[in-house]
Scaffold this motif. Sequence first.
Motif, PDB file in Angstrom:
ATOM      1  N   ARG A  61       0.157 -11.298  26.081  1.00 51.17           N
ATOM      2  CA  ARG A  61       0.094 -11.458  27.532  1.00 51.17           C
ATOM      3  C   ARG A  61       1.171 -10.620  28.220  1.00 51.17           C
ATOM      4  O   ARG A  61       0.912 -10.012  29.274  1.00 51.17           O
ATOM      5  CB  ARG A  61       0.262 -12.937  27.895  1.00 51.17           C
ATOM      6  CG  ARG A  61       0.122 -13.237  29.381  1.00 51.17           C
ATOM      7  CD  ARG A  61      -1.276 -12.941  29.882  1.00 51.17           C
ATOM      8  NE  ARG A  61      -2.269 -13.806  29.246  1.00 51.17           N
ATOM      9  CZ  ARG A  61      -3.577 -13.598  29.296  1.00 51.17           C
ATOM     10  NH1 ARG A  61      -4.052 -12.542  29.932  1.00 51.17           N
ATOM     11  NH2 ARG A  61      -4.419 -14.429  28.712  1.00 51.17           N
ATOM     12  N   LEU A  62       2.360 -10.554  27.653  1.00 50.18           N
ATOM     13  CA  LEU A  62       3.423  -9.739  28.233  1.00 50.18           C
ATOM     14  C   LEU A  62       3.027  -8.259  28.215  1.00 50.18           C
ATOM     15  O   LEU A  62       3.289  -7.527  29.177  1.00 50.18           O
ATOM     16  CB  LEU A  62       4.731  -9.953  27.457  1.00 50.18           C
ATOM     17  CG  LEU A  62       5.356 -11.344  27.578  1.00 50.18           C
ATOM     18  CD1 LEU A  62       6.512 -11.485  26.600  1.00 50.18           C
ATOM     19  CD2 LEU A  62       5.840 -11.614  29.003  1.00 50.18           C
ATOM     20  N   TYR A  63       2.387  -7.847  27.141  1.00 47.33           N
ATOM     21  CA  TYR A  63       1.915  -6.458  27.051  1.00 47.33           C
ATOM     22  C   TYR A  63       0.906  -6.166  28.165  1.00 47.33           C
ATOM     23  O   TYR A  63       0.978  -5.120  28.828  1.00 47.33           O
ATOM     24  CB  TYR A  63       1.295  -6.211  25.679  1.00 47.33           C
ATOM     25  CG  TYR A  63       0.584  -4.886  25.560  1.00 47.33           C
ATOM     26  CD1 TYR A  63       1.300  -3.691  25.532  1.00 47.33           C
ATOM     27  CD2 TYR A  63      -0.807  -4.832  25.474  1.00 47.33           C
ATOM     28  CE1 TYR A  63       0.645  -2.472  25.422  1.00 47.33           C
ATOM     29  CE2 TYR A  63      -1.467  -3.611  25.364  1.00 47.33           C
ATOM     30  CZ  TYR A  63      -0.733  -2.438  25.337  1.00 47.33           C
ATOM     31  OH  TYR A  63      -1.377  -1.240  25.238  1.00 47.33           O
ATOM     32  N   ALA A  64      -0.015  -7.096  28.375  1.00 41.21           N
ATOM     33  CA  ALA A  64      -1.008  -6.910  29.436  1.00 41.21           C
ATOM     34  C   ALA A  64      -0.328  -6.818  30.806  1.00 41.21           C
ATOM     35  O   ALA A  64      -0.733  -6.012  31.657  1.00 41.21           O
ATOM     36  CB  ALA A  64      -2.011  -8.059  29.418  1.00 41.21           C
ATOM     37  N   GLN A  65       0.707  -7.613  31.016  1.00 36.18           N
ATOM     38  CA  GLN A  65       1.433  -7.571  32.288  1.00 36.18           C
ATOM     39  C   GLN A  65       2.136  -6.235  32.470  1.00 36.18           C
ATOM     40  O   GLN A  65       2.165  -5.677  33.580  1.00 36.18           O
ATOM     41  CB  GLN A  65       2.421  -8.733  32.356  1.00 36.18           C
ATOM     42  CG  GLN A  65       1.753 -10.091  32.482  1.00 36.18           C
ATOM     43  CD  GLN A  65       2.741 -11.235  32.401  1.00 36.18           C
ATOM     44  OE1 GLN A  65       3.948 -11.037  32.250  1.00 36.18           O
ATOM     45  NE2 GLN A  65       2.236 -12.454  32.491  1.00 36.18           N
ATOM     46  N   MET A  66       2.698  -5.703  31.382  1.00 34.83           N
ATOM     47  CA  MET A  66       3.351  -4.389  31.468  1.00 34.83           C
ATOM     48  C   MET A  66       2.343  -3.305  31.796  1.00 34.83           C
ATOM     49  O   MET A  66       2.605  -2.420  32.620  1.00 34.83           O
ATOM     50  CB  MET A  66       4.071  -4.082  30.153  1.00 34.83           C
ATOM     51  CG  MET A  66       5.392  -4.816  29.997  1.00 34.83           C
ATOM     52  SD  MET A  66       6.258  -4.356  28.492  1.00 34.83           S
ATOM     53  CE  MET A  66       5.309  -5.279  27.293  1.00 34.83           C
ATOM     54  N   ARG A  67       1.170  -3.382  31.161  1.00 35.68           N
ATOM     55  CA  ARG A  67       0.125  -2.412  31.460  1.00 35.68           C
ATOM     56  C   ARG A  67      -0.320  -2.516  32.919  1.00 35.68           C
ATOM     57  O   ARG A  67      -0.755  -1.542  33.516  1.00 35.68           O
ATOM     58  CB  ARG A  67      -1.088  -2.636  30.539  1.00 35.68           C
ATOM     59  CG  ARG A  67      -0.869  -2.257  29.093  1.00 35.68           C
ATOM     60  CD  ARG A  67      -0.682  -0.756  28.920  1.00 35.68           C
ATOM     61  NE  ARG A  67      -1.796   0.002  29.449  1.00 35.68           N
ATOM     62  CZ  ARG A  67      -2.870   0.362  28.743  1.00 35.68           C
ATOM     63  NH1 ARG A  67      -2.956   0.012  27.466  1.00 35.68           N
ATOM     64  NH2 ARG A  67      -3.838   1.065  29.284  1.00 35.68           N
ATOM     65  N   GLY A  68      -0.162  -3.724  33.482  1.00 40.07           N
ATOM     66  CA  GLY A  68      -0.543  -3.937  34.867  1.00 40.07           C
ATOM     67  C   GLY A  68       0.546  -3.610  35.866  1.00 40.07           C
ATOM     68  O   GLY A  68       0.371  -3.814  37.065  1.00 40.07           O
ATOM     69  N   GLY A  69       1.687  -3.141  35.372  1.00 37.02           N
ATOM     70  CA  GLY A  69       2.755  -2.713  36.268  1.00 37.02           C
ATOM     71  C   GLY A  69       3.913  -3.670  36.423  1.00 37.02           C
ATOM     72  O   GLY A  69       4.772  -3.464  37.298  1.00 37.02           O
ATOM     73  N   ALA A  70       3.975  -4.740  35.626  1.00 39.94           N
ATOM     74  CA  ALA A  70       5.112  -5.668  35.708  1.00 39.94           C
ATOM     75  C   ALA A  70       6.414  -4.910  35.459  1.00 39.94           C
ATOM     76  O   ALA A  70       6.498  -4.109  34.524  1.00 39.94           O
ATOM     77  CB  ALA A  70       4.949  -6.791  34.688  1.00 39.94           C
ATOM     78  N   PRO A  71       7.440  -5.147  36.282  1.00 40.51           N
ATOM     79  CA  PRO A  71       8.652  -4.318  36.229  1.00 40.51           C
ATOM     80  C   PRO A  71       9.677  -4.749  35.183  1.00 40.51           C
ATOM     81  O   PRO A  71      10.881  -4.824  35.453  1.00 40.51           O
ATOM     82  CB  PRO A  71       9.213  -4.487  37.646  1.00 40.51           C
ATOM     83  CG  PRO A  71       8.847  -5.895  38.011  1.00 40.51           C
ATOM     84  CD  PRO A  71       7.477  -6.117  37.391  1.00 40.51           C
ATOM     85  N   PHE A  72       9.224  -5.036  33.962  1.00 38.12           N
ATOM     86  CA  PHE A  72      10.157  -5.395  32.905  1.00 38.12           C
ATOM     87  C   PHE A  72      10.930  -4.154  32.463  1.00 38.12           C
ATOM     88  O   PHE A  72      10.415  -3.034  32.490  1.00 38.12           O
ATOM     89  CB  PHE A  72       9.419  -5.985  31.701  1.00 38.12           C
ATOM     90  CG  PHE A  72       8.641  -7.240  32.017  1.00 38.12           C
ATOM     91  CD1 PHE A  72       9.238  -8.292  32.679  1.00 38.12           C
ATOM     92  CD2 PHE A  72       7.307  -7.352  31.640  1.00 38.12           C
ATOM     93  CE1 PHE A  72       8.520  -9.441  32.968  1.00 38.12           C
ATOM     94  CE2 PHE A  72       6.589  -8.495  31.908  1.00 38.12           C
ATOM     95  CZ  PHE A  72       7.195  -9.550  32.585  1.00 38.12           C
ATOM     96  N   GLU A  73      12.173  -4.393  31.994  1.00 35.54           N
ATOM     97  CA  GLU A  73      13.019  -3.284  31.560  1.00 35.54           C
ATOM     98  C   GLU A  73      13.308  -3.312  30.058  1.00 35.54           C
ATOM     99  O   GLU A  73      13.643  -2.281  29.468  1.00 35.54           O
ATOM    100  CB  GLU A  73      14.331  -3.314  32.348  1.00 35.54           C
ATOM    101  CG  GLU A  73      14.110  -3.088  33.833  1.00 35.54           C
ATOM    102  CD  GLU A  73      15.339  -3.400  34.654  1.00 35.54           C
ATOM    103  OE1 GLU A  73      15.921  -2.448  35.213  1.00 35.54           O
ATOM    104  OE2 GLU A  73      15.734  -4.587  34.734  1.00 35.54           O
ATOM    105  N   VAL A  74      13.194  -4.492  29.457  1.00 34.64           N
ATOM    106  CA  VAL A  74      13.364  -4.659  28.009  1.00 34.64           C
ATOM    107  C   VAL A  74      12.280  -5.607  27.528  1.00 34.64           C
ATOM    108  O   VAL A  74      11.952  -6.583  28.204  1.00 34.64           O
ATOM    109  CB  VAL A  74      14.758  -5.226  27.657  1.00 34.64           C
ATOM    110  CG1 VAL A  74      14.835  -5.626  26.178  1.00 34.64           C
ATOM    111  CG2 VAL A  74      15.856  -4.212  27.991  1.00 34.64           C
ATOM    112  N   LEU A  75      11.698  -5.303  26.372  1.00 33.85           N
ATOM    113  CA  LEU A  75      10.737  -6.198  25.747  1.00 33.85           C
ATOM    114  C   LEU A  75      11.287  -6.685  24.419  1.00 33.85           C
ATOM    115  O   LEU A  75      11.689  -5.872  23.582  1.00 33.85           O
ATOM    116  CB  LEU A  75       9.406  -5.472  25.508  1.00 33.85           C
ATOM    117  CG  LEU A  75       8.385  -6.205  24.617  1.00 33.85           C
ATOM    118  CD1 LEU A  75       7.917  -7.505  25.274  1.00 33.85           C
ATOM    119  CD2 LEU A  75       7.195  -5.295  24.300  1.00 33.85           C
ATOM    120  N   LEU A  76      11.311  -8.006  24.243  1.00 35.76           N
ATOM    121  CA  LEU A  76      11.637  -8.615  22.954  1.00 35.76           C
ATOM    122  C   LEU A  76      10.343  -9.234  22.444  1.00 35.76           C
ATOM    123  O   LEU A  76       9.966 -10.337  22.841  1.00 35.76           O
ATOM    124  CB  LEU A  76      12.734  -9.680  23.103  1.00 35.76           C
ATOM    125  CG  LEU A  76      14.056  -9.208  23.721  1.00 35.76           C
ATOM    126  CD1 LEU A  76      15.082 -10.329  23.689  1.00 35.76           C
ATOM    127  CD2 LEU A  76      14.584  -7.972  23.007  1.00 35.76           C
TER     128      LEU A  76
END
Length: 253
Positions: A61-76
């Motif tokens: 789900r986090l990956y999908a959010q990143m693909r959708g433009g979520a402004p995360f700066e680090v992924l764990l």
Amino acid sequence: MTILRRAPALAIALLTATALHAGQVRVAVAANLGAPMQRIASDFGWATGHEAVVALGSTGRLYAQMRGGAPFEVLLAADQEVTSRVERDGLAVPGSRFTYAVGRLVLWSLDPNGVDGQGNVLKRAPHGRLAVADPLLAPYGMAANQTLVRLGVLPAWQTSLLQGESVAQAYQFVATGSATLGFIALSQVMSEGRISRGSAWIVPSQLHDPLRQEAVLLNAGRSNPAATALMDYLKTEPARAVLRAYGYEVPKP
């Protein structure tokens, strides 16, 4: 009130420079890392002055959010596959990913006698529901599915599975009594080297693919000192000690 543990002087010395320019980093964190990340974020803030703003969820789900433009700066993440995919997608700084921990899958019950030390409860006729995370979204869900397959018991349990989006939801199903058993992360029921409540079977690692959990610096954090400081902090002994206390295996630096 949160009591912060003092980091060793060496770790502080390595990170003191960033404290002069304290900032904020937005971190997407796999659901299994919820409890230890609270401690790591607090210690990171004390040691560096930076604030880690944490968003928990299934890795998929986090990956999908990143693909959708979520402004995360680090992924764990909870695995290597998604961090590799993020890098291939051009969303991450090339060469920045590394394994910060290797997770362990457990079969858990609130009942102190609900799970035996060999997991033989899975080989008996199902009694109640078995909570699992969605294997398409959560690496711990995939590991649970692989375990059931390799034990040869998936057909027997198929109609008794209660599937949640993340391993955090699988935990909640058991904690609230919606499921009798659940495949969850060891970190969710372990603290300071002990199972906090109920009964658990730590699944032998040969029954599923390794849960090598990777961190990666995302493009949005490339020029953010707080983001790079967090990536560095995850490699320090204070952060590694927290992960070990929650049952993770920590690779040598």
